[in-house]
Motif scaffolding. Sequence first.
Motif, PDB file in Angstrom:
ATOM      1  N   ILE A 149      44.239 -30.576  48.439  1.00 26.76           N
ATOM      2  CA  ILE A 149      42.818 -30.700  48.114  1.00 26.76           C
ATOM      3  C   ILE A 149      42.559 -29.905  46.834  1.00 26.76           C
ATOM      4  CG2 ILE A 149      40.460 -30.236  48.877  1.00 26.76           C
ATOM      5  CD1 ILE A 149      41.555 -30.307  51.788  1.00 26.76           C
ATOM      6  N   LEU A 150      42.023 -30.571  45.840  1.00 25.05           N
ATOM      7  CA  LEU A 150      41.663 -29.922  44.582  1.00 25.05           C
ATOM      8  C   LEU A 150      40.187 -29.543  44.631  1.00 25.05           C
ATOM      9  CD1 LEU A 150      42.240 -29.044  41.675  1.00 25.05           C
ATOM     10  CD2 LEU A 150      41.861 -31.419  40.973  1.00 25.05           C
ATOM     11  N   VAL A 151      39.901 -28.291  44.299  1.00 24.15           N
ATOM     12  CA  VAL A 151      38.529 -27.792  44.371  1.00 24.15           C
ATOM     13  C   VAL A 151      38.123 -27.209  43.016  1.00 24.15           C
ATOM     14  CG1 VAL A 151      36.911 -26.317  45.627  1.00 24.15           C
ATOM     15  CG2 VAL A 151      38.968 -27.181  46.783  1.00 24.15           C
ATOM     16  N   PRO A 152      37.481 -28.011  42.178  1.00 21.39           N
ATOM     17  CA  PRO A 152      36.969 -27.473  40.916  1.00 21.39           C
ATOM     18  C   PRO A 152      35.758 -26.588  41.200  1.00 21.39           C
ATOM     19  CG  PRO A 152      36.995 -29.890  40.911  1.00 21.39           C
ATOM     20  CD  PRO A 152      37.250 -29.443  42.292  1.00 21.39           C
ATOM     21  N   VAL A 153      35.747 -25.389  40.642  1.00 23.40           N
ATOM     22  CA  VAL A 153      34.623 -24.479  40.857  1.00 23.40           C
ATOM     23  C   VAL A 153      34.149 -23.912  39.527  1.00 23.40           C
ATOM     24  CG1 VAL A 153      35.300 -23.809  43.195  1.00 23.40           C
ATOM     25  CG2 VAL A 153      36.114 -22.473  41.277  1.00 23.40           C
ATOM     26  N   ASP A 154      32.871 -23.639  39.487  1.00 22.38           N
ATOM     27  CA  ASP A 154      32.285 -22.899  38.382  1.00 22.38           C
ATOM     28  C   ASP A 154      32.050 -21.508  38.942  1.00 22.38           C
ATOM     29  OD1 ASP A 154      30.694 -21.682  36.478  1.00 22.38           O
ATOM     30  OD2 ASP A 154      29.501 -23.476  36.090  1.00 22.38           O
ATOM     31  N   ILE A 155      32.805 -20.527  38.477  1.00 23.83           N
ATOM     32  CA  ILE A 155      32.720 -19.195  39.084  1.00 23.83           C
ATOM     33  C   ILE A 155      31.353 -18.548  38.891  1.00 23.83           C
ATOM     34  CG2 ILE A 155      35.193 -18.727  39.070  1.00 23.83           C
ATOM     35  CD1 ILE A 155      34.725 -17.056  36.522  1.00 23.83           C
ATOM     36  N   GLN A 176      43.177 -34.661  35.094  1.00 21.74           N
ATOM     37  CA  GLN A 176      44.573 -34.471  34.720  1.00 21.74           C
ATOM     38  C   GLN A 176      45.302 -33.611  35.756  1.00 21.74           C
ATOM     39  OE1 GLN A 176      45.192 -32.965  30.748  1.00 21.74           O
ATOM     40  NE2 GLN A 176      47.296 -32.389  31.177  1.00 21.74           N
ATOM     41  N   LEU A 177      44.671 -32.527  36.183  1.00 25.77           N
ATOM     42  CA  LEU A 177      45.282 -31.652  37.180  1.00 25.77           C
ATOM     43  C   LEU A 177      45.473 -32.376  38.505  1.00 25.77           C
ATOM     44  CD1 LEU A 177      46.389 -28.883  37.953  1.00 25.77           C
ATOM     45  CD2 LEU A 177      44.037 -28.195  38.510  1.00 25.77           C
ATOM     46  N   ALA A 178      44.514 -33.198  38.888  1.00 21.40           N
ATOM     47  CA  ALA A 178      44.633 -33.954  40.141  1.00 21.40           C
ATOM     48  C   ALA A 178      45.909 -34.794  40.141  1.00 21.40           C
ATOM     49  CB  ALA A 178      43.403 -34.837  40.349  1.00 21.40           C
ATOM     50  N   GLU A 179      46.207 -35.414  39.023  1.00 20.25           N
ATOM     51  CA  GLU A 179      47.445 -36.201  38.920  1.00 20.25           C
ATOM     52  C   GLU A 179      48.672 -35.307  38.956  1.00 20.25           C
ATOM     53  OE1 GLU A 179      47.807 -39.252  35.965  1.00 20.25           O
ATOM     54  OE2 GLU A 179      45.694 -39.827  36.181  1.00 20.25           O
ATOM     55  N   GLU A 180      48.641 -34.201  38.224  1.00 20.93           N
ATOM     56  CA  GLU A 180      49.787 -33.293  38.148  1.00 20.93           C
ATOM     57  C   GLU A 180      50.171 -32.726  39.511  1.00 20.93           C
ATOM     58  OE1 GLU A 180      49.022 -30.212  35.272  1.00 20.93           O
ATOM     59  OE2 GLU A 180      48.787 -31.669  33.642  1.00 20.93           O
ATOM     60  N   ALA A 204      47.049 -34.402  44.035  1.00 20.56           N
ATOM     61  CA  ALA A 204      45.956 -34.182  44.983  1.00 20.56           C
ATOM     62  C   ALA A 204      45.547 -35.516  45.595  1.00 20.56           C
ATOM     63  CB  ALA A 204      44.765 -33.545  44.264  1.00 20.56           C
ATOM     64  N   ASP A 205      45.127 -35.470  46.849  1.00 17.64           N
ATOM     65  CA  ASP A 205      44.633 -36.695  47.480  1.00 17.64           C
ATOM     66  C   ASP A 205      43.149 -36.607  47.824  1.00 17.64           C
ATOM     67  OD1 ASP A 205      45.312 -34.837  49.437  1.00 17.64           O
ATOM     68  OD2 ASP A 205      46.718 -36.140  50.443  1.00 17.64           O
ATOM     69  N   LEU A 206      42.525 -35.480  47.445  1.00 14.31           N
ATOM     70  CA  LEU A 206      41.083 -35.324  47.615  1.00 14.31           C
ATOM     71  C   LEU A 206      40.585 -34.273  46.633  1.00 14.31           C
ATOM     72  CD1 LEU A 206      38.422 -35.861  49.246  1.00 14.31           C
ATOM     73  CD2 LEU A 206      39.106 -33.950  50.705  1.00 14.31           C
ATOM     74  N   SER A 265      39.951 -39.983  46.198  1.00 16.24           N
ATOM     75  CA  SER A 265      38.665 -39.738  46.850  1.00 16.24           C
ATOM     76  C   SER A 265      38.045 -38.432  46.347  1.00 16.24           C
ATOM     77  CB  SER A 265      38.844 -39.642  48.362  1.00 16.24           C
ATOM     78  OG  SER A 265      39.299 -40.871  48.871  1.00 16.24           O
ATOM     79  N   VAL A 266      36.715 -38.462  46.243  1.00 17.38           N
ATOM     80  CA  VAL A 266      35.974 -37.268  45.813  1.00 17.38           C
ATOM     81  C   VAL A 266      34.854 -37.043  46.809  1.00 17.38           C
ATOM     82  CG1 VAL A 266      34.578 -36.214  43.984  1.00 17.38           C
ATOM     83  CG2 VAL A 266      36.444 -37.790  43.373  1.00 17.38           C
ATOM     84  N   MET A 267      34.774 -35.808  47.300  1.00 22.62           N
ATOM     85  CA  MET A 267      33.678 -35.415  48.184  1.00 22.62           C
ATOM     86  C   MET A 267      32.755 -34.521  47.383  1.00 22.62           C
ATOM     87  SD  MET A 267      33.631 -33.076  51.622  1.00 22.62           S
ATOM     88  CE  MET A 267      34.141 -34.342  52.767  1.00 22.62           C
ATOM     89  N   VAL A 268      31.504 -34.939  47.240  1.00 20.05           N
ATOM     90  CA  VAL A 268      30.507 -34.142  46.549  1.00 20.05           C
ATOM     91  C   VAL A 268      29.651 -33.465  47.609  1.00 20.05           C
ATOM     92  CG1 VAL A 268      28.568 -34.166  44.941  1.00 20.05           C
ATOM     93  CG2 VAL A 268      30.500 -35.728  44.589  1.00 20.05           C
ATOM     94  N   VAL A 269      29.600 -32.131  47.539  1.00 19.65           N
ATOM     95  CA  VAL A 269      28.870 -31.358  48.537  1.00 19.65           C
ATOM     96  C   VAL A 269      27.610 -30.798  47.888  1.00 19.65           C
ATOM     97  CG1 VAL A 269      28.975 -29.383  50.103  1.00 19.65           C
ATOM     98  CG2 VAL A 269      31.033 -30.740  49.657  1.00 19.65           C
ATOM     99  N   ARG A 270      26.492 -31.009  48.577  1.00 13.52           N
ATOM    100  CA  ARG A 270      25.221 -30.468  48.081  1.00 13.52           C
ATOM    101  C   ARG A 270      24.693 -29.456  49.044  1.00 13.52           C
ATOM    102  NH1 ARG A 270      22.988 -35.815  45.478  1.00 13.52           N
ATOM    103  NH2 ARG A 270      24.113 -35.546  43.577  1.00 13.52           N
TER     104      ARG A 270
END
Length: 142
Positions: free
Chosen positions: A5-11, A99-103, A106-108, A137-142
């Motif tokens: 699971i790839l989790v992009p975050v803005d710190i 790009q990182l998701a491919e490297e 990641a499957d989510l 697949s992308v899960m957008v959490v609000r």
Amino acid sequence: MYKTILVPVDISEDVLTEHALKHVEYLAKMSGAKVHFFHALPDASAFVTAYSFGIKEFENQAEVKAIEGLKKIMAEIDLPLENLAYTISFGSPRDEVLQLAEEIEADLIVIGSRRPSVKTYLLGSNAAAIVRHAKISVMVVR
């Protein structure tokens, strides 16, 4: 179910990250997935004229701050440390995430997002751009 699971975050966006982490933790525990955190830093060359020091110093300071932020997030999530990783890069968040998701195969992708505003309708948001262009697949959490 999920392996990575790839989790992009803005710190700098604690609330968005906090909401997404609850889902990430649950999904990773249920599927035994590895979690890979990611933070994109702006291209330093665009900011050099605003600072009295050079590009490398700016990049190093930004990178150290980002690493500290990601390690703090990793320490707070209830998952084994061996199942956690992080990456930091300079560039467009959308492009770097895809790009990182491919490297890392990641499957989510799980990303936090705030409610759309006039600004995001006109300019778009990072989450929206990732959803539009992702091959997984992308899960957008609000």
